[in-house]
Design a protein around this motif. Structure first.
Motif, mmCIF file in Angstrom:
data_model
loop_
_atom_site.group_PDB
_atom_site.id
_atom_site.type_symbol
_atom_site.label_atom_id
_atom_site.label_comp_id
_atom_site.label_asym_id
_atom_site.label_seq_id
_atom_site.Cartn_x
_atom_site.Cartn_y
_atom_site.Cartn_z
ATOM 1 N N THR A 1 -90.120 106.064 -18.397
ATOM 2 C CA THR A 1 -89.102 105.195 -17.603
ATOM 3 C C THR A 1 -88.424 105.112 -18.992
ATOM 4 O O THR A 1 -86.985 104.592 -19.588
ATOM 5 N N ALA B 1 -87.633 107.009 -21.474
ATOM 6 C CA ALA B 1 -86.859 108.217 -22.367
ATOM 7 C C ALA B 1 -85.074 108.923 -20.780
ATOM 8 O O ALA B 1 -84.763 109.064 -21.321
ATOM 9 N N SER B 2 -86.033 107.897 -20.267
ATOM 10 C CA SER B 2 -84.739 108.412 -18.149
ATOM 11 C C SER B 2 -83.655 107.301 -18.380
ATOM 12 O O SER B 2 -82.661 107.329 -17.944
ATOM 13 N N ASP C 1 -84.318 104.309 -17.438
ATOM 14 C CA ASP C 1 -84.772 103.264 -16.839
ATOM 15 C C ASP C 1 -85.028 101.555 -16.977
ATOM 16 O O ASP C 1 -85.231 100.862 -16.082
ATOM 17 N N TYR D 1 -80.621 105.990 -12.239
ATOM 18 C CA TYR D 1 -80.725 106.030 -10.605
ATOM 19 C C TYR D 1 -79.678 105.168 -9.910
ATOM 20 O O TYR D 1 -80.089 103.910 -10.083
ATOM 21 N N ARG E 1 -79.512 112.548 -10.254
ATOM 22 C CA ARG E 1 -80.178 111.012 -10.392
ATOM 23 C C ARG E 1 -79.007 110.032 -10.277
ATOM 24 O O ARG E 1 -78.413 109.148 -10.195
ATOM 25 N N HIS E 2 -77.624 110.689 -11.505
ATOM 26 C CA HIS E 2 -76.820 110.179 -11.978
ATOM 27 C C HIS E 2 -74.616 109.801 -10.877
ATOM 28 O O HIS E 2 -73.869 110.368 -11.457
ATOM 29 N N GLY F 1 -79.996 106.759 -25.428
ATOM 30 C CA GLY F 1 -80.830 107.721 -24.826
ATOM 31 C C GLY F 1 -80.940 108.136 -23.232
ATOM 32 O O GLY F 1 -80.100 108.680 -23.042
ATOM 33 N N GLY F 2 -81.589 108.359 -22.706
ATOM 34 C CA GLY F 2 -81.641 109.098 -21.624
ATOM 35 C C GLY F 2 -80.757 109.047 -20.440
ATOM 36 O O GLY F 2 -80.020 109.529 -19.110
ATOM 37 N N SER F 3 -79.974 107.934 -20.066
ATOM 38 C CA SER F 3 -78.748 107.314 -19.035
ATOM 39 C C SER F 3 -77.717 106.929 -20.056
ATOM 40 O O SER F 3 -76.711 105.413 -19.751
ATOM 41 N N PHE G 1 -73.861 106.762 -18.097
ATOM 42 C CA PHE G 1 -73.405 107.086 -16.676
ATOM 43 C C PHE G 1 -73.397 105.481 -16.403
ATOM 44 O O PHE G 1 -74.522 104.437 -16.767
ATOM 45 N N GLY H 1 -93.323 103.283 -13.635
ATOM 46 C CA GLY H 1 -92.272 104.351 -14.501
ATOM 47 C C GLY H 1 -91.901 105.533 -14.421
ATOM 48 O O GLY H 1 -90.266 105.513 -13.462
ATOM 49 N N PHE I 1 -84.494 115.808 -16.950
ATOM 50 C CA PHE I 1 -84.203 114.763 -16.714
ATOM 51 C C PHE I 1 -82.510 115.288 -17.784
ATOM 52 O O PHE I 1 -82.173 116.418 -18.000
ATOM 53 N N ALA J 1 -79.589 114.130 -18.211
ATOM 54 C CA ALA J 1 -78.746 113.155 -19.565
ATOM 55 C C ALA J 1 -78.627 114.397 -20.598
ATOM 56 O O ALA J 1 -79.716 115.661 -20.792
#
Ligand code: SF4
Lengths: 629, 99
Positions: free
Chosen positions: A249, A251-252, A254, A437, A483-484, A578-580, A583, B89, B97, B99
């Motif tokens: 979570t 890492a993505s 979220d 998301y 997801r983006h 990080g992962g987002s 966005f 999670g 991912f 990104a």
């Protein structure tokens, strides 16, 4: 004969201490299913815009679903529905454990409570026998103590739902707890304050009247294959609880961090994860009634400053709200914080949000150490987190302000404080970020109870095609891995909300999807249990009806597009790392697509033909004049 | 040594259980490298875009029913199980991912 339902609803007026039973109207039950759906209809009919949420005229409705108290997987649940003192609009909250099952077995589908007792009171309901009892000796006790004391009086087999001191003090973050040390919660939207406003400390239930299951053999045959399948897919949840995915979570992108303004918390995520908890503190799993998964945690911290009792451990939302959101990487602090919230009867999501809000206000010089009763509210300070939970629970010091929720707290602080009050319609946002998301943008913005992840839970679908296909095989578009992206996100939210409304009404746990079951299974279980032939399409239409009904409740309270928005931090500030990192949700277009798919006007009002198509003709008269032209 | 694949990894592998031979002193990361070599569809599920193992985030391994880290040494007769993170999670399925 219709199976599943108990066939009766108990109504109690605490002002007059009168009670009566109403036979369940099975036509209504087919239309609104049960749980929060059936309760929403009662609220719609009987609690209008003129009613103050904390007045005796508000209703507090506990409702099981047709599957509650049966072997249907994850069906041991009940809903609490009322008008929220935190948001002023529709409120529903959902809990697992065994209380809903006990209510059904005691002979009732639901309990509707009106009025206000003249002094602290609790209810004792056993197999159709109902007593209104004095609760003076329970007032001021925490939820675990209350559970112990009531059971010592009525017997260990009783299951207790109660408020803690926060609910007694009408704190807007107050929850209703059930199942004692197992810490199950109808947490959101201040339902505990409504119970407190009625001087109602607890409802203890016990029963031995299991509902009939019309096609029992067929149901059991189906469950023989489905239950092993659910268990197999959900090993991680069983082993490590809902916190099993915290590292991913984070890492993505979220996971909300530092009051939604930081992108990464790599090390903190590792040491606040479900795995870390399992390795160091887990005593055993906890299963709600009829649940083959058992994501619940029973934990204990044996020694040290953050020692806990053996009892409910934190799940994902709490791990993040009292962890990353406050920049706290001390799992023991989270676990003690969770226990304190349970004891005081406080929603952990909103508590974490309020603490993070206060920490930011402190950093920006709007709250001093003196305001905080001597607490140093620097980010991640364990003493500040524990101290503020005590203040919120007891209604002392800064806790009085924070206990109003971040919307009101920020308005009272003034200046720029509303910029970092992260809520939708007065309900603090849950721990999933729309910047990770994108469908969660409309999910939060149009959630009927405000900033709630479970009204759509669409992030689950943005994660993978398989769950998506199984859950709603008739989803009107294909899954795609972006997801983006923007495409179909508004429609995704609509479909997910309809499905969630079904689950909230039948009373199923949202996690069951991860076991690769979906609407076809729910229709099958419901048909076997009730004996009615209910198709997946009929259930999805009921879900749509219910979402519109709840929306119309809110429209009557002045809600429209102007309220369907997100905190500016989520709309326009990038996470940065990080992962987002880069966005932002393209919100306006997504919301328009959402309204279109819903059959609502561009102002967010259900169109007359939408209401009529769904059999909600009675609500047409409540449409704003402009929406009828 | 036996490796058990929970869904959906069993689909990628085409079976529930696989027996592999590892040299003495091999560790979990070595086993995982071997598995993604043996079963290419697993690579997408267990690694990121740069080929790094997503152990502990996207998926977990247990050895004899205890959570295992990448450097844990394996022994003859160890029972290894792989399963995905789910729920509150992680992402629940394979994929990377964006990104
Ligand atoms: S998955 Fe967890 S929360 Fe859901 S019913 Fe089972 S134990 Fe309760």
């Amino acid at each position: 004969m219709v199976g599943g339902y108990a066939g009766k609803i108990l109504e109690i007026d605490l002002t007059t201490r009168s009670l009566h039973e109403t036979p369940l109207d099975y036509d209504e039950a087919r239309k609104y299913l049960g749980g929060s759906g059936l309760a929403a209809k009662v609220l719609y009919d009987r609690v209008g815009p003129e009613v103050d949420p904390l007045s005796p005229e508000n209703l507090l409705i506990f409702m099981a679903g047709p599957l509650t108290g049966t072997p249907a997987p994850t069906s041991g649940r009940h809903a609490v529905v009322t008008k929220s003192p935190a948001t002023g609009i529709f409120a529903e909250s959902d809990s697992g454990g065994t209380w809903g099952q006990a209510l059904k077995w005691a002979g009732y589908d639901g309990i509707i409570i009106s009025g206000k007792a003249s002094s602290p009171t609790y209810l004792w309901v056993k197999d159709g026998d109902v007593r209104i009892r004095d609760a003076s000796h329970l007032w001021g006790k925490d939820s675990y103590e209350t559970d112990d004391i009531i059971k010592s009086s009525v017997g260990e087999r009783a299951v207790v739902a109660c408020i803690g001191p926060a609910g007694e003090r009408l704190c807007k973050l107050a929850a209703i707890m059930n199942d004692g040390y197992d810490g199950r919660t109808t947490g959101r939207a201040g339902v505990g304050a409504v119970m407190g406003s009625k001087n109602l400390k607890a409802i203890a239930v016990e029963g031995s009247r299991k509902p009939s299951i019309v096609r029992r053999g067929e149901l059991l045959e189906n469950l023989k294959t489905i239950i092993p399948q659910i268990k197999e897919y959900m090993v991680a949840m069983t082993k490590f609880g809902t916190g099993n995915g915290i590292v991913a979570t984070e890492a993505s992108g979220d996971m909300p961090i530092k009051n939604w303004r930081q992108g990464s918390f790599v090390e903190g995520a590792g040491v606040t994860s479900g795995q870390y908890m399992a390795e160091h503190y887990l005593v055993r799993n906890y299963h709600c009634a009829s649940c083959p998964i058992g994501c619940g945690r029973v934990i204990k911290v044996e020694n040290g400053p953050y020692k806990t009792a053996e009892g409910a451990g934190p799940e994902y939302e709490t791990l993040t709200a009292l962890g990353a959101l406050c920049l706290n990487d001390n799992l023991e602090v989270i676990m003690l914080g969770n226990e304190l919230c349970n004891r005081y009867g406080v929603d952990t999501i909103s508590a974490g949000a309020a603490i993070a809000f206060a920490m930011e206000a402190y950093e920006k010089g709007m709250i001093s150490q003196e305001d905080a009763g001597g607490l140093d509210l620097r980010w991640g300070n364990p003493e500040a987190i524990i101290g503020l939970i005590h203040q919120i629970g007891k209604g002392e010091g800064l806790g009085l302000l924070l206990g109003e929720g971040v919307r009101i707290a920020s308005e009272r602080l003034g200046g720029l404080a509303p910029e970092w009050a992260i809520h939708v319609k007065g309900l603090e946002c849950a721990m999933h970020d729309p910047r990770a998301y994108h469908s969660m943008a409309t999910g939060y913005a149009t959630g009927n109870r405000g900033g709630c992840h479970l009204q759509s839970a669409s992030y689950l679908w943005e994660r993978g095609p398989q769950a998506f296909k199984t859950a709603i095989p008739t989803m009107p578009f294909e899954w795609y891995e972006d997801r983006h992206g923007l495409e179909n996100k508004g429609k995704l939210t609509v479909n997910c909300q309809n499905l969630m409304s079904v689950m909230d009404s039948l009373k199923l746990c949202k996690f069951v999807f991860n076991g690769r079951v979906g609407i076809e299974n729910f229709a099958n279980w419901t048909s076997c249990i009730t004996g009615l032939d209910i198709s997946a399409d009929e259930l999805m239409e009921a879900g749509e009806r219910l979402y519109n009904l709840k929306r119309m409740y809110n429209v009557r309270h002045g809600i429209s597009r102007k309220d369907d928005t997100l905190p500016s931090r989520i709309l326009s500030h990038k996470r940065g790392t990080g992962g987002s990192a880069e966005f932002l949700p393209k919100f306006g277009e997504q919301l328009s697509e959402y309204y279109d798919a819903r059959g609502w006007t561009e102002e967010g009002i259900p169109a007359e033909e939408t209401l009529r198509r769904l059999g909600l003709d009675f609500a047409v008269k409540h449409l704003p004049v402009a929406a009828r032209i | 040594m036996q490796v058990l694949f929970a869904p959906p990894y069993n689909d990628a592998v085409g079976q529930r259980t696989v027996t592999v031979q590892l040299s003495e002193g091999a560790h979990v990361a070595g086993l995982l490298d071997l598995l993604v070599e043996m079963f290419p569809p697993l690579r997408q599920a267990l690694t990121d875009a740069l080929g790094r193992l997503l152990l502990g985030s996207e998926f977990f391994a247990t050895v004899d029913d205890k959570v295992a880290k990448a450097d844990q040494v394996l022994h003859e007769g160890s029972s290894v199980r792989l399963f995905p993170a789910i729920g509150g999670g992680a992402r629940i399925e394979s994929g990377r991912f964006t990104a």
